[in-house]
Scaffold this active site. Structure first.
Site, PDB file in Angstrom:
ATOM      1  N   PRO A  71      43.181  34.580 112.950  1.00  0.00           N
ATOM      2  CA  PRO A  71      43.914  35.876 113.638  1.00  0.00           C
ATOM      3  C   PRO A  71      44.801  35.453 114.594  1.00  0.00           C
ATOM      4  O   PRO A  71      43.748  34.373 115.421  1.00  0.00           O
ATOM      5  CB  PRO A  71      42.650  36.874 113.413  1.00  0.00           C
ATOM      6  CG  PRO A  71      41.433  36.667 113.640  1.00  0.00           C
ATOM      7  CD  PRO A  71      41.595  35.509 113.030  1.00  0.00           C
ATOM      8  N   GLY A  73      44.224  37.007 118.000  1.00  0.00           N
ATOM      9  CA  GLY A  73      42.773  36.704 119.103  1.00  0.00           C
ATOM     10  C   GLY A  73      40.725  35.509 118.372  1.00  0.00           C
ATOM     11  O   GLY A  73      40.612  36.369 119.425  1.00  0.00           O
ATOM     12  N   SER A  74      41.789  34.990 117.760  1.00  0.00           N
ATOM     13  CA  SER A  74      40.677  34.065 117.601  1.00  0.00           C
ATOM     14  C   SER A  74      40.217  33.285 118.343  1.00  0.00           C
ATOM     15  O   SER A  74      40.521  33.021 119.100  1.00  0.00           O
ATOM     16  CB  SER A  74      41.424  32.670 116.223  1.00  0.00           C
ATOM     17  OG  SER A  74      40.397  32.482 115.826  1.00  0.00           O
ATOM     18  N   ASN A  75      38.250  33.923 118.594  1.00  0.00           N
ATOM     19  CA  ASN A  75      37.426  33.007 119.665  1.00  0.00           C
ATOM     20  C   ASN A  75      37.707  31.321 118.848  1.00  0.00           C
ATOM     21  O   ASN A  75      37.162  30.594 119.967  1.00  0.00           O
ATOM     22  CB  ASN A  75      36.315  33.493 119.931  1.00  0.00           C
ATOM     23  CG  ASN A  75      36.507  34.996 120.555  1.00  0.00           C
ATOM     24  OD1 ASN A  75      36.678  34.932 121.445  1.00  0.00           O
ATOM     25  ND2 ASN A  75      35.681  36.205 119.167  1.00  0.00           N
ATOM     26  N   CYS A  77      39.530  30.053 117.284  1.00  0.00           N
ATOM     27  CA  CYS A  77      41.375  28.868 117.792  1.00  0.00           C
ATOM     28  C   CYS A  77      41.128  28.918 118.798  1.00  0.00           C
ATOM     29  O   CYS A  77      41.420  27.089 119.372  1.00  0.00           O
ATOM     30  CB  CYS A  77      42.615  29.312 117.069  1.00  0.00           C
ATOM     31  SG  CYS A  77      42.404  29.531 115.039  1.00  0.00           S
TER      32      CYS A  77
END
Length: 345
Positions: A71, A73-75, A77
């Protein structure tokens, strides 16, 4: 059956263990935090432990491009983008959602780090009951394979990292964490009755369970599911441990019981309740420790509410593994402002 790939040394480890004195006095239970939010700078959190093995395999295979999905807000990624930049690799991120009007939080950092970011508006479980998490994962994998084919067609050598680093290879990061924690206890750290961690895919929980058997880590392993239903998380943990036994030949057993604190799942990848934000504000002011609204805030709320209901539920000494996510705070600035500066009555 094969040996695990060579582990890259990316994390700043061992991470420290701190006692939360004021919270412990209030609850009547010793609450400690293992600061896995300090595993790095931009690579911080539990993802970098997983990437030590995933990117280790990528380099063994001669990859020059890392591909993952998540998503906005992905940590995971953001961590992939940071590791790629550090190692001189290319990162391609498949983002579940629309291109935002403005970059913020982890998405902003991913772009600053040079990641090639693609947006997929229809890729997300929040878009209707007919698109459940299994279909979302399947479609995400299909999109990443299509991106890998694109990279190969351009002469590159891609390596696909499962969303959030899920799976038996990524779980080895938390086998290492369990070994590290066991060594810290051997050298004088408290012996915990229970170790609590936030669960998304369940990979970190699976790794801790394997490490408990391999390293003799004392204490119960408990997680707080924050994205998927508890039974789905249990099944994922069992699959991950079983896959690791088959792939790496670990002389361990699949645990018969998987212990979870249920009821703290969010409504989507960008959702947080006022109660969760309140927990974040209270901990910041009481202990100088920051959580994020999507993962660790929900997980820590589950721990605190469990202990408030029954101080003996998890034993006298508990350790919460803080898996990072600081940058996820900033997209919540407006809602947090309402808690920090409430309107005058």
């Amino acid at each position: 059956m094969s040996a695990p790939p060579a582990r890259l040394e990316l994390a700043l480890a061992p991470t420290p263990i701190l006692k939360l004195d004021r919270l412990s006095r209030r609850l009547g239970v010793e609450v400690h935090v293992k600061r896995d939010d300090l595993t790095g700078l931009l690579e911080s959190g539990n993802k970098v432990r997983k990437l030590e093995f995933l990117v280790g395999e990528a380099l063994q295979q001669g990859a020059d491009t890392l591909i993952t999905c998540g998503p906005p807000g992905s940590n995971g990624c953001r961590a992939v983008a940071a590791v790629a930049a550090r190692l001189g690799l290319r990162a391609v991120l498949a983002i579940r959602g629309e291109r935002p009007a403005a970059y913020d939080g982890n998405l902003l950092l991913g772009r600053l780090l040079g990641a090639d970011t693609r947006y997929y508006p229809d890729l997300g479980p929040e878009r209707g009951p007919e698109r459940g998490p299994e279909l979302t994962v399947e479609r995400g994998e299909g999109i990443m394979e299509a991106l890998a084919a694109e990279v190969r067609a351009g002469g590159g050598r891609p390596y696909v990292i499962p969303e959030s680093g899920a799976g038996e290879l990524g779980a080895l990061g938390y086998v290492e964490c369990a070994v590290e924690l066991s060594e810290q206890i051997h050298h004088g750290a408290p012996r915990f009755d229970t170790i609590v961690i936030t669960a998304g895919s369940g990979g970190s929980h699976a790794g801790l369970l394997m490490g408990k058997q391999l390293a003799g880590l004392p204490g119960e392993i408990v997680s707080v599911p924050v994205t998927a239903p508890a039974e789905r998380v249990r099944q994922a943990i069992v699959r991950t441990v079983g896959a690791a036994i088959q792939r790496f030949g670990f002389a361990i057993e699949v645990p018969k019981a998987i212990h979870l604190l249920d009821g703290y799942q969010g409504a989507g990848p960008a959702a947080a309740t006022d109660e969760e934000l309140g927990v974040i504000v209270a901990l910041a002011r009481d202990e100088g420790l920051l959580l994020d609204p999507i993962y660790t805030g929900k997980g820590f709320r589950g721990l605190v509410e469990t202990l408030a209901r029954d101080p003996k539920a998890l034993g006298q000494r508990v350790c919460f593994i803080h898996t990072g996510g600081l940058f996820g705070l900033f997209p919540f600035r407006d809602r947090l402002r309402g808690l920090l500066d409430p309107p005058a009555q």
